[in-house]
Write a protein that holds these residues in place. Sequence first.
Motif, PDB file in Angstrom:
ATOM      1  N   VAL A  46      65.481  14.124  47.425  1.00 27.15           N
ATOM      2  CA  VAL A  46      64.606  15.163  46.883  1.00 27.15           C
ATOM      3  C   VAL A  46      64.827  16.481  47.613  1.00 27.15           C
ATOM      4  N   ALA A  47      64.962  16.424  48.929  1.00 29.60           N
ATOM      5  CA  ALA A  47      65.203  17.651  49.700  1.00 29.60           C
ATOM      6  C   ALA A  47      66.527  18.291  49.304  1.00 29.60           C
ATOM      7  N   ALA A  48      67.556  17.462  49.135  1.00 26.49           N
ATOM      8  CA  ALA A  48      68.858  17.986  48.737  1.00 26.49           C
ATOM      9  C   ALA A  48      68.822  18.518  47.305  1.00 26.49           C
ATOM     10  N   GLY A  49      68.124  17.781  46.426  1.00 25.55           N
ATOM     11  CA  GLY A  49      68.015  18.221  45.038  1.00 25.55           C
ATOM     12  C   GLY A  49      67.276  19.536  44.906  1.00 25.55           C
ATOM     13  N   ALA A  50      66.222  19.714  45.704  1.00 24.03           N
ATOM     14  CA  ALA A  50      65.478  20.974  45.677  1.00 24.03           C
ATOM     15  C   ALA A  50      66.366  22.132  46.101  1.00 24.03           C
ATOM     16  N   ALA A  51      67.202  21.898  47.115  1.00 26.98           N
ATOM     17  CA  ALA A  51      68.106  22.952  47.579  1.00 26.98           C
ATOM     18  C   ALA A  51      69.118  23.330  46.505  1.00 26.98           C
ATOM     19  N   LEU A  52      69.546  22.361  45.711  1.00 24.33           N
ATOM     20  CA  LEU A  52      70.538  22.622  44.671  1.00 24.33           C
ATOM     21  C   LEU A  52      69.939  23.260  43.423  1.00 24.33           C
ATOM     22  N   ILE A  53      68.699  22.887  43.086  1.00 30.26           N
ATOM     23  CA  ILE A  53      68.123  23.287  41.805  1.00 30.26           C
ATOM     24  C   ILE A  53      67.098  24.410  41.935  1.00 30.26           C
ATOM     25  N   LEU A  54      66.303  24.395  43.001  1.00 33.30           N
ATOM     26  CA  LEU A  54      65.160  25.309  43.099  1.00 33.30           C
ATOM     27  C   LEU A  54      65.311  26.381  44.165  1.00 33.30           C
ATOM     28  N   SER A  55      66.474  26.508  44.757  1.00 32.32           N
ATOM     29  CA  SER A  55      66.635  27.445  45.869  1.00 32.32           C
ATOM     30  C   SER A  55      66.506  28.907  45.451  1.00 32.32           C
ATOM     31  N   TRP A  56      66.497  29.186  44.144  1.00 31.10           N
ATOM     32  CA  TRP A  56      66.336  30.568  43.663  1.00 31.10           C
ATOM     33  C   TRP A  56      64.884  31.040  43.735  1.00 31.10           C
ATOM     34  N   LEU A  57      63.947  30.123  43.942  1.00 31.63           N
ATOM     35  CA  LEU A  57      62.533  30.492  43.983  1.00 31.63           C
ATOM     36  C   LEU A  57      62.204  31.317  45.219  1.00 31.63           C
ATOM     37  N   PRO A  58      61.150  32.147  45.146  1.00 29.70           N
ATOM     38  CA  PRO A  58      60.659  32.816  46.353  1.00 29.70           C
ATOM     39  C   PRO A  58      60.279  31.784  47.409  1.00 29.70           C
TER      40      PRO A  58
END
Length: 222
Positions: A46-58
């Motif tokens: 989940v941590a890796a997936g968030a970095a790949l998918i959601l890293s554009w968020l503020p």
Amino acid sequence: MMKHQNLRRNLILSAGLLVVYTATFLIAMAVGRPVETLNFIATAGVAAGAALILSWLPFSYYAAIVLFACAAQYFGMMFDFYHMFWWYDIVIHFLSGILLGAMGHFLCRLLCKKTQAVLPIAVSVLFAVFFAAACAGLWEIYEYCSDVFFGLETQSSGAQSAIDDTMQDIIAGTVSAALPGTEPAAIGQLGHKGIPPYKIPGPEAVRGEWIKRSAFIFGERI
């Protein structure tokens, strides 16, 4: 510049969490109290997936999401808080409803911006609440499939039946969604076409920060 700064901070946060998760897994194995490998993979994934998918968020939004995942998986699964504390699962689902309610607002606003739709604020409120309720239901389907196909026990805890656990989780997630669902301050201002602006309570500095973050996400000036 701001986007690059947010990206860097988000990736640093995820990298730090991955280091903590991995160190915990290895230390637990070394001291003879190993963590389930599947739980570690799910938590780190989940941590890796968030970095790949959601890293554009503020950063503020990104941090809220990954820290919630940390509470749900690192403490809940790797440290087994779900079985140690009967109330922990309810708290996690309550918090998830708040996050999903805010996300429902985001999606409704984005759809209005893209389609130039004119919607009353009540539609945005209902969309946010129903979005959170639907996500809560989908999560329970995921838990059921995990129990059936992988032999986990995500939908039962001690003497509590699976149906009681499922319904408590869905109710907690749906009720809590009404908090951001009925308060547009959760995303700053709903000030684009079709949804009238709502003032945010509190100090002007806090209000201005929410507006800035919201404008960053949707690429508009508010």
